[in-house]
Write a protein that holds these residues in place. Structure first.
Motif, PDB file in Angstrom:
ATOM      1  N   PHE A   1       0.819  -1.210   0.000  1.00  0.00           N
ATOM      2  CA  PHE A   1       0.000   0.000   0.000  1.00  0.00           C
ATOM      3  C   PHE A   1       0.859   1.269   0.000  1.00  0.00           C
ATOM      4  CE2 PHE A   1      -2.793  -3.202   1.789  1.00  0.00           C
ATOM      5  CZ  PHE A   1      -3.991  -2.959   1.142  1.00  0.00           C
ATOM      6  N   ASP A   2       2.165   1.113   0.015  1.00  0.00           N
ATOM      7  CA  ASP A   2       3.030   2.284  -0.011  1.00  0.00           C
ATOM      8  C   ASP A   2       3.001   2.927  -1.380  1.00  0.00           C
ATOM      9  OD1 ASP A   2       3.665   1.728   2.580  1.00  0.00           O
ATOM     10  OD2 ASP A   2       5.479   0.595   2.078  1.00  0.00           O
ATOM     11  N   LEU A   3       2.806   4.225  -1.396  1.00  0.00           N
ATOM     12  CA  LEU A   3       2.760   4.948  -2.662  1.00  0.00           C
ATOM     13  C   LEU A   3       4.138   5.358  -3.139  1.00  0.00           C
ATOM     14  CD1 LEU A   3      -0.366   7.210  -2.055  1.00  0.00           C
ATOM     15  CD2 LEU A   3      -0.257   5.006  -3.216  1.00  0.00           C
ATOM     16  N   ASP A   4       4.965   5.835  -2.208  1.00  0.00           N
ATOM     17  CA  ASP A   4       6.308   6.303  -2.556  1.00  0.00           C
ATOM     18  C   ASP A   4       7.314   5.357  -1.902  1.00  0.00           C
ATOM     19  OD1 ASP A   4       8.522   7.636  -3.334  1.00  0.00           O
ATOM     20  OD2 ASP A   4       7.936   9.598  -2.535  1.00  0.00           O
ATOM     21  N   ILE A   5       7.617   4.268  -2.583  1.00  0.00           N
ATOM     22  CA  ILE A   5       8.515   3.249  -2.030  1.00  0.00           C
ATOM     23  C   ILE A   5       9.932   3.792  -1.920  1.00  0.00           C
ATOM     24  CG2 ILE A   5       9.455   0.937  -2.397  1.00  0.00           C
ATOM     25  CD1 ILE A   5       6.867   0.206  -3.765  1.00  0.00           C
ATOM     26  N   GLU A   6      10.323   4.600  -2.888  1.00  0.00           N
ATOM     27  CA  GLU A   6      11.682   5.142  -2.854  1.00  0.00           C
ATOM     28  C   GLU A   6      11.883   6.045  -1.636  1.00  0.00           C
ATOM     29  OE1 GLU A   6      12.320   7.115  -6.487  1.00  0.00           O
ATOM     30  OE2 GLU A   6      12.375   5.277  -7.722  1.00  0.00           O
ATOM     31  N   GLU A   7      10.895   6.915  -1.342  1.00  0.00           N
ATOM     32  CA  GLU A   7      10.998   7.778  -0.172  1.00  0.00           C
ATOM     33  C   GLU A   7      11.014   6.960   1.100  1.00  0.00           C
ATOM     34  OE1 GLU A   7      11.333  11.236   2.035  1.00  0.00           O
ATOM     35  OE2 GLU A   7      11.581  10.875  -0.122  1.00  0.00           O
ATOM     36  N   GLN A   8      10.182   5.898   1.131  1.00  0.00           N
ATOM     37  CA  GLN A   8      10.165   5.037   2.312  1.00  0.00           C
ATOM     38  C   GLN A   8      11.507   4.345   2.498  1.00  0.00           C
ATOM     39  OE1 GLN A   8       7.562   1.709   2.087  1.00  0.00           O
ATOM     40  NE2 GLN A   8       7.278   1.561   4.289  1.00  0.00           N
ATOM     41  N   GLN A   9      12.062   3.838   1.399  1.00  0.00           N
ATOM     42  CA  GLN A   9      13.367   3.184   1.490  1.00  0.00           C
ATOM     43  C   GLN A   9      14.455   4.176   1.925  1.00  0.00           C
ATOM     44  OE1 GLN A   9      13.942   1.427  -2.353  1.00  0.00           O
ATOM     45  NE2 GLN A   9      12.550  -0.312  -1.963  1.00  0.00           N
ATOM     46  N   ARG A  10      14.335   5.412   1.410  1.00  0.00           N
ATOM     47  CA  ARG A  10      15.314   6.407   1.816  1.00  0.00           C
ATOM     48  C   ARG A  10      15.210   6.707   3.314  1.00  0.00           C
ATOM     49  NH1 ARG A  10      15.597  11.476   3.048  1.00  0.00           N
ATOM     50  NH2 ARG A  10      13.353  11.711   2.830  1.00  0.00           N
TER      51      ARG A  10
ATOM     52  N   ALA B   1      17.193   5.920   8.756  1.00  0.00           N
ATOM     53  CA  ALA B   1      16.982   5.411  10.117  1.00  0.00           C
ATOM     54  C   ALA B   1      17.986   4.321  10.456  1.00  0.00           C
ATOM     55  CB  ALA B   1      15.558   4.878  10.254  1.00  0.00           C
ATOM     56  N   GLU B   2      18.257   3.442   9.487  1.00  0.00           N
ATOM     57  CA  GLU B   2      19.246   2.391   9.740  1.00  0.00           C
ATOM     58  C   GLU B   2      20.637   2.980   9.944  1.00  0.00           C
ATOM     59  OE1 GLU B   2      18.986  -0.289   6.513  1.00  0.00           O
ATOM     60  OE2 GLU B   2      17.076  -1.189   7.153  1.00  0.00           O
ATOM     61  N   GLN B   3      20.949   4.041   9.193  1.00  0.00           N
ATOM     62  CA  GLN B   3      22.243   4.690   9.406  1.00  0.00           C
ATOM     63  C   GLN B   3      22.335   5.303  10.804  1.00  0.00           C
ATOM     64  OE1 GLN B   3      22.750   7.516   6.277  1.00  0.00           O
ATOM     65  NE2 GLN B   3      23.069   5.971   4.669  1.00  0.00           N
TER      66      GLN B   3
ATOM     67  N   ARG C   1      24.876   4.236  13.631  1.00  0.00           N
ATOM     68  CA  ARG C   1      25.740   5.204  14.297  1.00  0.00           C
ATOM     69  C   ARG C   1      25.578   5.149  15.809  1.00  0.00           C
ATOM     70  NH1 ARG C   1      24.472   9.912  16.199  1.00  0.00           N
ATOM     71  NH2 ARG C   1      22.469   9.889  15.101  1.00  0.00           N
ATOM     72  N   VAL C   2      24.309   5.113  16.258  1.00  0.00           N
ATOM     73  CA  VAL C   2      24.069   5.045  17.699  1.00  0.00           C
ATOM     74  C   VAL C   2      24.606   3.745  18.269  1.00  0.00           C
ATOM     75  CG1 VAL C   2      22.276   4.958  19.458  1.00  0.00           C
ATOM     76  CG2 VAL C   2      22.076   6.574  17.575  1.00  0.00           C
ATOM     77  N   ARG C   3      24.427   2.630  17.497  1.00  0.00           N
ATOM     78  CA  ARG C   3      24.926   1.348  17.978  1.00  0.00           C
ATOM     79  C   ARG C   3      26.448   1.380  18.093  1.00  0.00           C
ATOM     80  NH1 ARG C   3      22.725  -1.754  14.448  1.00  0.00           N
ATOM     81  NH2 ARG C   3      20.939  -2.365  15.708  1.00  0.00           N
ATOM     82  N   GLU C   4      27.093   2.017  17.117  1.00  0.00           N
ATOM     83  CA  GLU C   4      28.553   2.107  17.181  1.00  0.00           C
ATOM     84  C   GLU C   4      28.997   2.932  18.380  1.00  0.00           C
ATOM     85  OE1 GLU C   4      32.299   3.469  14.335  1.00  0.00           O
ATOM     86  OE2 GLU C   4      30.219   3.721  13.674  1.00  0.00           O
ATOM     87  N   GLU C   5      28.282   4.068  18.626  1.00  0.00           N
ATOM     88  CA  GLU C   5      28.620   4.877  19.793  1.00  0.00           C
ATOM     89  C   GLU C   5      28.421   4.094  21.083  1.00  0.00           C
ATOM     90  OE1 GLU C   5      26.215   8.299  19.513  1.00  0.00           O
ATOM     91  OE2 GLU C   5      27.284   9.182  17.800  1.00  0.00           O
ATOM     92  N   ILE C   6      27.305   3.353  21.155  1.00  0.00           N
ATOM     93  CA  ILE C   6      27.045   2.568  22.360  1.00  0.00           C
ATOM     94  C   ILE C   6      28.096   1.475  22.529  1.00  0.00           C
ATOM     95  CG2 ILE C   6      25.397   0.987  23.450  1.00  0.00           C
ATOM     96  CD1 ILE C   6      23.174   2.626  22.166  1.00  0.00           C
ATOM     97  N   GLU C   7      28.475   0.826  21.418  1.00  0.00           N
ATOM     98  CA  GLU C   7      29.492  -0.216  21.504  1.00  0.00           C
ATOM     99  C   GLU C   7      30.829   0.352  21.953  1.00  0.00           C
ATOM    100  OE1 GLU C   7      29.555  -2.004  17.696  1.00  0.00           O
ATOM    101  OE2 GLU C   7      27.739  -3.223  18.009  1.00  0.00           O
ATOM    102  N   MET C   8      31.174   1.532  21.432  1.00  0.00           N
ATOM    103  CA  MET C   8      32.421   2.157  21.885  1.00  0.00           C
ATOM    104  C   MET C   8      32.355   2.529  23.362  1.00  0.00           C
ATOM    105  SD  MET C   8      34.419   2.007  19.371  1.00  0.00           S
ATOM    106  CE  MET C   8      35.725   2.996  20.065  1.00  0.00           C
ATOM    107  N   GLU C   9      31.180   3.006  23.787  1.00  0.00           N
ATOM    108  CA  GLU C   9      31.027   3.332  25.208  1.00  0.00           C
ATOM    109  C   GLU C   9      31.115   2.080  26.059  1.00  0.00           C
ATOM    110  OE1 GLU C   9      27.861   5.646  28.145  1.00  0.00           O
ATOM    111  OE2 GLU C   9      27.440   5.395  25.998  1.00  0.00           O
ATOM    112  N   ILE C  10      30.484   1.001  25.565  1.00  0.00           N
ATOM    113  CA  ILE C  10      30.557  -0.269  26.297  1.00  0.00           C
ATOM    114  C   ILE C  10      31.996  -0.767  26.340  1.00  0.00           C
ATOM    115  CG2 ILE C  10      29.863  -2.704  26.209  1.00  0.00           C
ATOM    116  CD1 ILE C  10      27.179  -1.746  25.084  1.00  0.00           C
TER     117      ILE C  10
END
Length: 1677
Positions: free
Chosen positions: A864-873, A878-880, A884-893
């Protein structure tokens, strides 16, 4: 202004020498500026001050200025001497030189070359005499005294790290100098020994910040030594700190340091005192001649003074005169202080409203110069007490730029960084006017087509100034371009365009004509940041070429962008500019060129020729840009010619108006001028310096005769003019100027008329918004439109502020475009919004229908997504972010894990015994073990070494004892034998002598040294090692007991778990709800558990990767299948159905058993048969037996349950008792450990004291060596001085003899003269002029000079002799010749008299020299005696130290164990045991027995005496008691007779039932109180009812108010809607009608409110009246 003649040209920068033609091409016309506050008088009417590379001389009367150039760079330290009319200044190059120049000749007298490497900070002339003091900066910090006339360095002294703020000679005695830094003052004395000079330092002790003087403490040599038998001798803090050497002599703890006052300014008095100001507001008086003492002057209070009148200002400038002291500070007020007897009276002389930095008197003390920090100088006449007159008005800020005002040959304009605009007269540099914009300026340019000046600011604004009247410039307009700062401003030669370079590559084009109100035509955005701009005018084609040099950081090349401006931009601007104000690319014809070298500046000429200043190599490049390579990917243009440059550092280029001269300026401050056709050096000038930052800006005049140059940081504006140049060059420049003026003449006249008619611009904060000329009367844009534009174009919207109070030109353009687009696309926007809403509803309906269909027909959610490219972007972003947050947390850990590993390694893994706790079960008692670290190999080796050494010493002592017994056949002394027995047999040694009970708790004290044997340092160290080993063993023994208890608790808990299982079974069988107590071990008891994180402790959900989730799902599925297989078992199901899941019945199940009743039990008994009755009887019998069995079993279970619970309680209580015993043992163990640690502390303290004594001894030896060296040096000086004095006395005697011989030989020489003439000649021979000791300068005869009566010295011999010979010229004239004497004899007589006078002056000079040498000898001898006494004191201190060390080795600290209560002290103070001795216990006990027996006898006798006296006292007491009873009875009888009878007493005496009468009255009062109480309750109920009614009324009112508020909101909404409708349509009449109706409603509401208010007031009055009536009716309530 005139410039001084230049010195012979030095070597030019870069190492090349210039030709004579080049050297003489340019000269300085005038210089203006203000570098610092160093001012000085060079004579009575001329002041001088440094400015950049120049020293400026200003005549006070004529205001004429002369400049003296420093040929080697910037002027550094500076000083002037008005008495000698000389100035001294130092340059700022490496190995700086001090130059001495005369005035007004400005000729160089000498150069002083010292040892300074970097810079001189201070210079100071002596008041009289040829002496100069200098002070150099880092790294030498050397104070030097020079004889500048003879170019001799007299003496110097280094002060490492001391930065000076001021330096001055004593005007009364040049041998004294005052040296001041930020926190201290030093008086330096120059001592002379014939031809040798020495500097002697005398620091001044300043008072603290409160103005109080404290005595100086000598911490290296304390005044007294306090002896303490326990703490040892009192040593200096340097010995305690362990310092040896020079640090030990100067060390002072922070607690001893008291912050002193901070000196600000000082001046000398006629009595050789120093008046000094401070930042704390105190005025100090320093006696510099004798004791160097300091006194704080106090203000003399006057009657009627207020406290604020006694406030002390902070003085930053001082000047002394005969009348008193002049001083000033940051308040700008000049004070006069009349000082007498450490008190002063203060009065205000003048107020200039500017911070005053220095005060300077003229040499004749008639003029006082007031110098401010802001570049203003005032003149004050103390004798007339008038207001201060402004002498010089420059700006203390650095010059930013300077340019020539049209037509360019009469006036010029400059601007400073602080926004101060000055107009100068070009001929002599006179400042005609000033205008302060009060804003930070960044650029400035003068318009060629009018007398207007444009000033750019850091805030992105451009101010336009009208300078048609040079005496009164004014601001006529301001334009706010953008938020970016304006970096540079450029006019084309025709004066049509003003090009403004801003940050981030923005170039703004403005109409430069005032008639067009300086309209902004548009702007251009370049591809990179613009470094430089160059404007070329093409009058033939009507074009203006703009060359922009870009900053290309990624490549080592330069990039040019060139665009063209046509005159059509000013006539038809809308055609070439888009809606946002940006110029179209087709209109400006932008081109781009890449060059082969990185450039810092570029200028364009005609015929596509460009000159660039290279940044990487010292040369100037010439490029010819062809028209062919202008594509989007241009090739790199190579330079046609590279001209080597003699400059260094980054620089820039400037082209002359006729394009014939190219000027090059750089950071070295040297200006080079090249001929553009040949690139030959036409001229060069070192007008600024590298130390001052080099050259900031420069410009040619339109006629080419003048050049204006400003410095970067030196604050100097230099005007240069041609000195020697070919006439053809000037003719070409003049021709170009005349032709340009012919073109601009009409425009200049017209535009100046418009410029004059423009009103002066005023800043209005309420209407500060700048608008375009065509939009001047339009309303400001809405904030919402600016926000929408910010979303559409973030780059452009950042150029302006959304605030309507301060909107930029770009902001106005963008807002206008936004409004137009909003109006144009309003309908399309609404249609799109409606379409989006309809599409959203359709998709939601489809998704709802999709949820209703079967699963096989359902669509996935993503379909039902109309703009798949925008959603993927968005998902990718969000994954980036998640990554990034996971890397920061891992470095802190990871960091936390590393920290955890470090802490665990240090505090856990390194411990061989971990810290644990044992807690009781039923009590709040716990016991901790001793955490222990593993002993290192070094510690074990040291311990083994000490034990072996102790064994060897013990064996050696035994052998020595045997040898003494066998050889001497004598017995060892009793004390020595006891010592040996104590060493060999520890069991016989009492604990009180050992000093601890460690042997009872696992410690072996047999290996310890005896406490009486610890004399040497090695023994004490070994004893410490052994004591530490005992402590370790004691702790280890306790830890073993602790481990046993810990294992016991674990076993008890295991047993309790087993018993609790049985308890639960029994409780389940008996159906009892029994709370089972199961203790567990805490984290303190199992510390390892703290290092492991359980899953239950983690509250957050565990993150699983995709693979982990799939694996977990697979495991859960397998577990479910296994469970289903295990539950589906036919055999188990059958067993459960038949026998309840068991094969045999256990005894534990008896309580669950029941006898099945017969099937006929449901029938009535009368229908039973006999057989059924028998069966029923058997059934009852079985039930009875089963119940009996159940009861027996239940009782057995209850007994067992009770036994289990009792056993649990008993075992836990026993364990608690064990833990309590262990706790008591640990308390005793702690006592033992503290006993051993006390021994260690005492031993360490003795070692530390021994080290401090050694340190003190080493420090004294070092100090002794220094004093011995000083003594040797002083002795040599004394001896050499004596030899010199003896030798000099011989010369003095010879001079005396020669002088006497001249007098004796006078008669012989003139024996041929008659006697009468000879007597007259002899009288003239003895005659001397009256001005023999006249000072050097006539000004000293002035009565206003406070230092006019200063005495002479031996150094003034030559000056005095010169003055004497000048005075003799008058006596040598023939007018004084006796009658009858010929001229030849008179000349011979005059020569003889001069020789006699020279001989007399020589004798006097030598006598003064001898006196000075003897005084120097006496001072050195005094110093020698002082050093001898100091050495003697050092020897005494060393002897005392040796004695203390011996005492420390002999007097030992012994630790005894005494039972509690054995020693009782009457007070808390510890007795003094200095005279105590140790004796045998038996002697004391025998003495105590004898004393006890005698005491018992005395007590028995005292008891007998006490009993006898007790009987006597008893009889006396009884007799006294009886007499007192008699007196009491008599008094009672008298009272009965005189007793008054009242009614109550009569009633009491006459009434029979008095108590019943009282009871009756009480009952009546109680009934009355009861009635009143009921009445009060009734009234309270009525009041409560009334309150409830009022609360209901209040709630109804609140509901009504709430409804009214809702109606009000709706009405407000409707009003706003109607207002918008009213604005949209022309409904004026309807709105007027509604307004009238609304007005009537408002009046009606107002009337109703007034009625309500009146009724409320009436209600309150009635309520008060009712309350009053109620209180009258019921007064009791």
């Amino acid at each position: 202004m005139e410039a001084a003649a230049e010195e012979p040209r030095a070597e030019a920068p870069g190492g090349c020498c210039c030709s004579p033609a080049e050297e003489a091409a340019l000269e300085v016309s005038w210089v203006q500026g203000f570098s610092n506050k160093n001012f000085g008088f060079v004579n009575k009417q001329t002041v001088c001050y440094p400015c950049g590379n120049y020293v400026l001389f200003l005549d006070i009367e004529t205001k004429k200025t002369t400049a003296l150039q420093c040929q080697t760079g910037q002027v550094g330290a500076f000083a002037a001497n008005g008495n000698s009319e000389v100035v001294a200044f130092a340059d700022r190059q490496l190995n700086p030189i001090i130059y001495i120049y005369t005035f007004p000749e400005l000729s160089k007298l000498t150069e002083l070359k010292g040892s300074a490497q970097l810079d001189y900070t201070l210079l100071a002339f002596s008041f009289r005499g040829p002496y100069l003091a200098s002070y150099s900066s880092i790294p030498e910090f050397v104070l030097s005294v020079w004889n500048w006339q003879e170019n001799i360095l007299l003496c110097s002294e280094s002060q490492p790290g001391v930065t000076a703020t001021s330096l001055s000679f004593n005007p009364m005695d040049w041998h004294q100098l005052c040296f001041v830094n930020e926190s201290s003052v030093t008086i330096w004395h120059v001592e002379r020994n014939n031809d040798e000079y020495h500097l002697k330092q005398n620091p001044v002790k300043l008072p603290d910040g409160r103005g109080s003087l404290s005595s100086h403490k000598n911490l290296f040599f304390p005044v007294s030594h306090s002896e303490d038998s326990y703490h040892g001798p009192d040593l200096p803090v340097s010995a305690i700190a362990g310092l040896v050497g020079d640090e030990a002599e100067t060390f002072m703890p922070r607690s001893y340091i008291e912050p002193s006052v901070h000196p600000t300014a000082h001046c000398w008095t006629a009595t050789s005192e120093i008046y000094m100001g401070s930042k704390e507001g105190h005025i100090l008086a320093i006696d510099a001649a004798r004791s160097h003492s300091v006194s704080v002057l106090q203000q003399k209070p006057l009657p009627g003074d207020k406290p604020k009148d006694l406030q002390k200002p902070v003085l930053f400038a001082m000047a002394f005169c005969k009348e008193g002291l002049y001083a000033a500070g940051n308040e700008g007020i000049l004070f006069f202080y009349h000082i007498k007897d450490l008190q002063y009276e203060k009065k205000i002389c003048t107020n200039i409203l500017q911070p005053i930095s220095s005060l300077i008197f003229s040499p004749d003390y008639t003029i006082l110069l007031l110098v401010t920090d802001q570049g203003t100088v005032y003149i004050y006449n103390p004798s007339h007490s008038e207001e201060a007159v402004k002498l010089l008005d420059t700006c203390s800020s650095c010059f930013l730029a300077a340019d020539f005002l049209t037509p360019g040959n009469k006036y010029c304009v400059s601007v400073t960084i602080s926004g101060e605009v000055q107009v100068w007269f070009l001929a002599d540099g006179t400042c005609l006017s000033k205008l302060n914009l009060d804003i930070e300026a960044t650029a400035m340019a003068c318009c060629p087509s009018s007398d207007s000046v444009a000033v750019g600011t850091k805030r992105g604004q451009i101010y336009f100034l009208d300078v048609t009247e040079v005496e009164a410039p004014r601001v006529v307009h301001r334009i706010f371009l953008s938020k970016f700062p304006v970096l540079s401003l450029h006019y084309d030669q025709s004066g049509h365009f003003l090009i403004a370079r801003a940050a981030e590559g923005h170039i703004f084009i403005l109409d430069a004509r005032p008639s067009e109100l300086f309209q902004v035509l548009g702007y251009v955005v370049l591809s990179d940041e613009a470094l430089d701009l160059s404007v070329v005018s093409d009058f033939k084609n009507g074009l203006v070429e703009v060359v922009a040099l870009l900053n290309v950081a990624e490549v080592q090349q330069a990039r040019l962008e060139i665009f063209y401006l046509s005159s059509a931009l000013t006539t038809d601007n809308d055609k070439y500019v888009d809606g946002r104000g940006m110029l179209n690319a087709s209109a400006i014809k932008k081109k781009r060129y890449d060059l082969d070298y990185p450039l810092s500046s570029a200028v364009g000429l005609k015929d596509n020729i460009v000159y660039g200043y290279c940044t990487r190599a010292p040369f100037i490049c010439k490029y010819h840009l062809s028209e062919e390579n202008t594509s989007e990917d241009p090739s790199i243009f190579l330079s046609e010619k590279r001209t080597p440059s003699r400059q260094f550092g980054s620089g820039f280029l400037c082209l002359s108006p006729n394009s014939q001269w190219l000027a090059s300026a750089a950071k070295d401050g040297v200006l080079f001028i090249y001929h553009t056709s040949t690139m030959d050096i036409l001229a060069q000038m070192h007008c600024h310096s590298y130390q001052g930052g080099g050259i900031r800006s420069m410009g040619f005049s339109m006629d080419g005769k003048f050049i204006l140059v400003t410095g970067e940081n030196d604050g100097a504006l230099v005007c240069l003019k041609w000195k020697n140049i070919e006439k053809i060059e000037l003719k070409e420049a003049a021709f170009h100027w005349q032709s340009l003026l012919a073109i601009l003449k009409k425009s200049i006249s017209n535009e100046n008329v418009v410029l004059k008619s423009m009103a002066e611009w005023q800043f209005d904060p309420e209407s500060a918004m700048e608008t375009l000329p065509e939009e001047k009367f339009k309303e400001a844009p809405l904030k919402s439109s600016s926000l929408e534009m910010a979303e559409e174009d973030g780059n452009i919207s950042s150029l302006y502020s959304a605030s309507t109070n301060d909107i930029t030109w770009i902001g106005q353009k963008i807002n206008k475009v936004n409004r137009e687009e909003t109006q144009r696309f309003a309908n399309q926007k609404k249609e799109l919004q409606m379409g989006i809403k309809q599409l959203r509803k359709t998709i939601q309906k489809m998704m709802h229908e999709n949820e209703q269909v079967p699963d096989i027909e359902k669509l996935e959610h993503h379909e039902f997504d109309l703009d798949i490219e925008e959603q993927q972007r968005a998902q990718a972003e969000a994954e980036q972010d998640v990554a990034r947050v996971r890397e920061e947390i891992e470095m802190e850990i990871l960091a936390n894990r590393y920290l955890q590993d470090v802490i665990k390694q240090e505090c856990w893994d390194s411990m061989c015994v971990k810290g644990r706790v044992i807690k009781c079960f039923h009590m709040a008692c716990e016991v901790k073990n001793y955490p222990l670290k593993e002993r290192s190999e070094e510690e074990l080796e040291a311990l083994e070494k000490v034990i072996q050494l102790k064994k060897i010493e013990t064996a050696d002592l035994k052998v020595e004892k045997k040898n003494l017994e066998t050889e001497s056949e004598t017995v060892l002394p009793k004390e020595e034998g006891e010592k040996a027995e104590e060493v060999t047999a520890d069991n016989n040694t009492p604990y009180c002598l050992i000093g601890s009970l460690s042997s009872q708790y696992g410690g072996d004290t047999s290996i310890l040294y005896h406490q009486w044997d610890l004399h040497t340092r090695e023994q004490k160290i070994n004893q410490i090692v052994l004591l530490k080993d005992i402590i370790y063993k004691v702790k280890t023994a306790f830890n073993k007991e602790f481990d046993v208890a810990a294992r016991q608790k674990e076993q008890e808990i295991a047993r309790m778990k087993e018993r609790n299982l049985k308890v639960r079974e029994i409780s389940a069988q008996l159906d009892l709800q029994v709370e089972v107590w199961e203790p567990v071990l805490t984290d303190d008891e199992i510390p390892e558990r703290a290092l492991t994180v359980q899953d239950s402790e983690i509250k957050a959900e565990k993150y699983l990767t995709q693979q982990e989730r799939e694996k977990a799902e697979m495991l859960a599925k397998l577990e479910m299948e296994r469970h289903l297989v295990s539950t589906d078992d036919e055999r188990l199901r059958a067993l459960d159905d038949m026998m309840g899941g068991v094969l045999e019945v256990k005894k534990e199940d008896i309580l669950k058993m029941d006898v099945p009743p017969p099937p006929f039990i449901s029938k009535p008994e009368n229908v039973w048969s006999d057989e059924e009755k028998k069966i029923f009887e058997e059934y009852e019998k079985k039930v009875k037996e089963l119940n009996e069995e159940k009861e027996k079993y239940r009782k057995a279970l209850e007994n067992e349950l009770k036994k289990l619970q009792d056993s649990i309680q008993e075992t836990t209580r026993n364990f608690d008792q064990t833990v309590c015993e262990l706790s008591e043992r640990k308390v005793k163990l702690e006592m033992v450990i503290y006993q051993e640690e006390l021994k260690i502390v005492n031993l360490i303290y003795t070692l530390l004291l021994d080290e401090e004594l050694d340190t003190r001894e080493a420090g004294l030896h070092n100090f002794l060596k220094k004093k011995e060296k000083e003594k040797v040096k002083t002795a040599r000086t004394v001896q050499s001085t004596k030899n010199k004095i003896e030798a000099y006395i011989d010369t003095y005697d010879n001079a005396v003899i020669e002088e006497k011989n001249l007098e004796c030989g006078f008669t012989k020489e003139f024996a041929d003269i008659p006697a009468n003439l000879l007597d007259e000649l002899f009288k003239l021979y003895s005659h001397r002029p009256k001005c023999t000791w006249t000072p050097m300068i006539e000004v000293l005869l002035d009565t206003a000079n406070p230092y006019g009566d200063c005495s002479g010295s031996g150094e003034d011999y030559k000056d005095a002799l010169t003055l004497l010979m000048e005075a003799m010229d008058e006596l040598d004239t023939p007018e004084h010749m006796p009658n009858g004497l010929d001229l030849t004899t008179w000349e011979r007589f005059c020569l003889a008299r001069r020789n006699k006078m020279e001989a007399e002056e020589l004798v006097k000079w030598k006598a003064l020299t001898v006196a000075e040498m003897q005084a120097f000898l006496q001072r050195r001898m005094d110093d020698n005696e002082k050093i001898k006494s100091e050495i003697e004191d050092i020897f005494q201190e060393l002897i005392w130290l040796q004695e203390e060390k011996m005492k420390l080795q002999v007097n030992l600290t012994i630790q005894f164990l005494l039972k509690q209560g054995q020693v009782e002290l009457e007070s808390t103070e510890i007795p003094d045991y200095t005279d105590a001795i140790l004796i045998n216990k038996s002697v004391v006990e025998e003495l105590n027995r004898a004393i006890k027996a005698q005491g018992e006898k005395k007590i028995a006798t005292m008891v007998e005496c006490k009993d006898f006296s007790k009987g006597i006292f008893q009889l006396e007491w009884e007799h006294k008691k009886m007499r007192m009873q008699i007196e009491d009875l008599k008094q009672k009888a008298q009272d009965i007779v005189t007793l008054p009878i009242s009614k109550d007493r009569q009633l009491f005496l006459t009434m029979l039932n008095y108590d019943s009468h009282i009871a009756y009255n009480i009952s009546v009062m109680e009934q009355t109180l009861g009635v009143l109480d009921e009445l009060h309750k009734k009234n309270v109920k009525n009041r409560q009812k009334r309150i409830k009614q009022l609360e209901r009324c209040i709630s109804l009112k609140e509901q009504a108010n709430y409804k009214l508020s809702l109606e009000l909101k709706e009405m407000l909404v409707s009003v706003s809607e109607r207002r918008h409708i009213f604005k949209a349509g022309d409904t004026r009449h309807v709105s007027e009608k509604i307004a009238k109706q609304r007005y009537r409603e408002i009046l009606k509401q107002k009337h109703l409110r007034s009625l309500v208010k009146e009724q409320e007031e009436q209600f309150e009055v009635l309520q008060a009246e009712a309350q009053r009536l109620r209180s009258r009716t019921f007064p009791v309530i």
